[in-house]
Design a protein around this motif. Structure first.
Motif, short mmCIF file in Angstrom:
data_model
loop_
_atom_site.label_atom_id
_atom_site.label_comp_id
_atom_site.label_asym_id
_atom_site.label_seq_id
_atom_site.Cartn_x
_atom_site.Cartn_y
_atom_site.Cartn_z
N ALA A 76 0.85 -1.20 0.00
CA ALA A 76 0.00 0.00 0.00
C ALA A 76 0.88 1.26 0.00
N PRO A 77 0.35 2.40 -0.47
CA PRO A 77 1.16 3.63 -0.50
C PRO A 77 1.29 4.29 0.87
N LEU A 78 0.69 3.71 1.89
CA LEU A 78 0.87 4.24 3.25
C LEU A 78 0.87 3.08 4.24
N ASP B 91 -12.18 14.19 5.81
CA ASP B 91 -11.93 12.91 5.15
C ASP B 91 -11.01 13.16 3.96
N LEU B 92 -9.91 12.42 3.91
CA LEU B 92 -8.89 12.64 2.87
C LEU B 92 -8.68 11.35 2.08
N THR B 93 -8.08 11.50 0.90
CA THR B 93 -7.66 10.33 0.14
C THR B 93 -6.22 10.55 -0.27
N TRP B 94 -5.38 9.56 0.00
CA TRP B 94 -3.97 9.64 -0.41
C TRP B 94 -3.67 8.46 -1.35
N GLN B 95 -3.38 8.79 -2.59
CA GLN B 95 -3.10 7.78 -3.62
C GLN B 95 -4.12 6.64 -3.56
N GLY B 96 -5.40 7.03 -3.51
CA GLY B 96 -6.49 6.05 -3.53
C GLY B 96 -6.85 5.48 -2.17
#
Ligand code: HEM
Length: 424
Positions: free
Chosen positions: A33-35, A298-303
């Motif tokens: 995952a990107p995080l 609410d955020l989205t980071w690289q999906g």
């Protein structure tokens, strides 16, 4: 939500304490995952890394900082009411004060001249002693130098240096180091709060344009003077981190011990190489592990979804050792910064993004300039490194430091190399 997007059930706080700086990089290596998702102190946390993540993290529409700092960190490292705890316009007005004091060639040269004068004096006393501990000596030199420059009168530089170091050393532990840090902060805030009151009442004259005069007279976004306690906190936010540059001076001793061939190059009086060396010290050696805040919405980071209120960490140590950014990240090699200076959001030992708009360290230029001046001086000394000391730097201690502080025995000033013998 699929499983990778849910906060884990098990808490990682103990794993973080056990692994220290290596915890997040290890976790990142084990995920696609990107995080990294984790649970810390019972709360959902995500950790990000990389230049794009730096820009995402430092955007105030994404992450706010003030509410995320744990009380024990404020009671030791930063101080309650510090610039670190502010967001929005209140932060910008306070931050401008720090930038006006700490950036620009005149300010930087002022600190460096003051500290190097004390260093040069101190070296004369080292040569008459069987051995000295570099970490301790550097902390005293930096404390005396920065206080002289800041207009802060000192009765006992050694005691003040000990307190400044204790505040940094004790912020990430629950043991006796933490209580030492709290006592050091209480003592220091009381001393500097009284000094601010004396300046305001005219009982003490602060040198014109000095840090002391500026902080005592600073008006916040609400137009009011800082209360004496907050003014003391902010004076400490200038002198404490400057004294903490001793961590990197001791690391420089460590680097030169393991790479003795770099000493001659450093002794050549090449400012570009000295700056590259300073950057590599800040990249390679562990100091600030990560910074944290809280998702404002609410955020989205690289999906990947990051719900409002999630703790968001930016992995500074991990980014400084990310193989996607650095060739052979675990090799100490200042030449990597000779070809090109670091980009703004690439090298992040002191935070990232724009320093005026966000929380990036306002003391970065001072740090680089101090190291560029002190490390060549260190390289020009001759000394023995007694084998009886412990030169390990355990990564599970936060903040990490050379265990023995780097003991140097029989210190001598090296004779200058004849020009012809110098490397091109
Ligand atoms: C030992 C070298 C240093 C290291 C590793 C360091 C590291 C950092 C880090 C990681 C931050 C937080 C960035 C963030 O929250 O996003 C910071 C902020 C700060 N640093 Fe440094 N720093 C150092 C030296 C200095 C010096 C020399 C000064 C002042 C003379 C200084 C003053 C500050 C202040 C006032 C802040 C708060 C900025 C804000 O909240 O807007 N630091 N530093």
């Amino acid at each position: 939500m699929n499983d990778s997007r849910r906060p884990p059930i098990t808490d990682s706080s103990l794993a973080l304490l056990a692994k220290g700086y290596a915890w997040l990089p290890d976790r990142r290596r084990r995920t696609t995952a990107p995080l990294v998702r984790a649970r810390l102190m019972g709360q959902h946390a995500v950790a990000l890394c990389g230049p794009q993540a730096v820009r995402f993290f430092y955007d105030e529409r994404h992450v706010e900082r003030g509410s995320a700092l744990p009380g024990p960190v404020l009671s030791t490292l930063f101080g309650h009411g510090a610039v670190h705890t502010l967001d929005g316009p209140a932060h910008r007005v306070r931050k401008e004060m720090f930038l006006s004091l700490l950036t620009g060639p005149e300010a930087v040269a002022g600190v460096v001249d003051s500290v190097t004068a004390v260093w040069d004096e101190a070296v004369r006393s080292w040569t008459g002693r069987p051995s000295v501990v570099l970490f301790d000596e550097a902390s005293r030199v930096l404390t005396e130098g920065v206080c002289r420059w800041a207009g802060i009168p000192l009765d006992d530089a050694e005691a003040v240096a000990r307190d400044l170091v204790a505040m940094v050393d004790g912020f990430a532990t629950a043991g006796p180091r933490h209580w030492r840090a709290r006592r050091a902060r209480a003592r220091s805030e009381a001393w500097l709060g009284r000094l601010v009151e004396d300046v305001r009442e005219g009982a003490v004259a602060a040198p014109a344009g000095s840090v002391l005069e500026t902080v005592a007279g600073h008006r916040d976004a609400d137009g009011l003077l800082l209360d004496p306690h907050t003014a003391a906190v902010e004076l400490l936010n200038v002198i404490r981190p400057t004294a903490a540059v001793c961590w990197f001076v001791a690391y420089a001793g460590h680097a030169l011990h393991h790479r003795p061939e770099l000493r001659d190059r450093l002794g050549e009086d090449d400012p570009a190489y000295a700056v590259a060396f300073a950057h590599e010290l800040r990249r390679f050696y562990p100091f600030a592990p990560f910074v944290g805040g809280r998702a404002v919405t609410d955020l989205t980071w690289q999906g990947e979804p990051i719900p409002a209120g999630t703790m968001v960490l930016l992995d500074l140590y991990g980014q400084n050792h990310d193989p996607a950014l650095w060739e052979e990240p675990y090799a100490f090699d200042p030449r990597r910064f000779l070809a090109r200076p670091p980009e703004r959001d690439e090298l992040v030992p002191q935070g990232g993004a724009d320093r005026a708009a966000g929380h990036r360290c306002p003391g970065e230029d001072v740090t680089v300039a101090l190291l560029s001046a002190l490390v060549p001086r260190l390289a020009r000394l001759e000394y023995e490194v007694p084998a009886s000391q412990d030169l390990r730097i355990p990564l599970n201690r936060m903040p990490a430091r050379v265990r023995s502080g780097f003991v140097m025995a029989s210190v001598r000033v090296r004779a200058a190399a004849p020009a012809a013998a110098r490397t091109p």
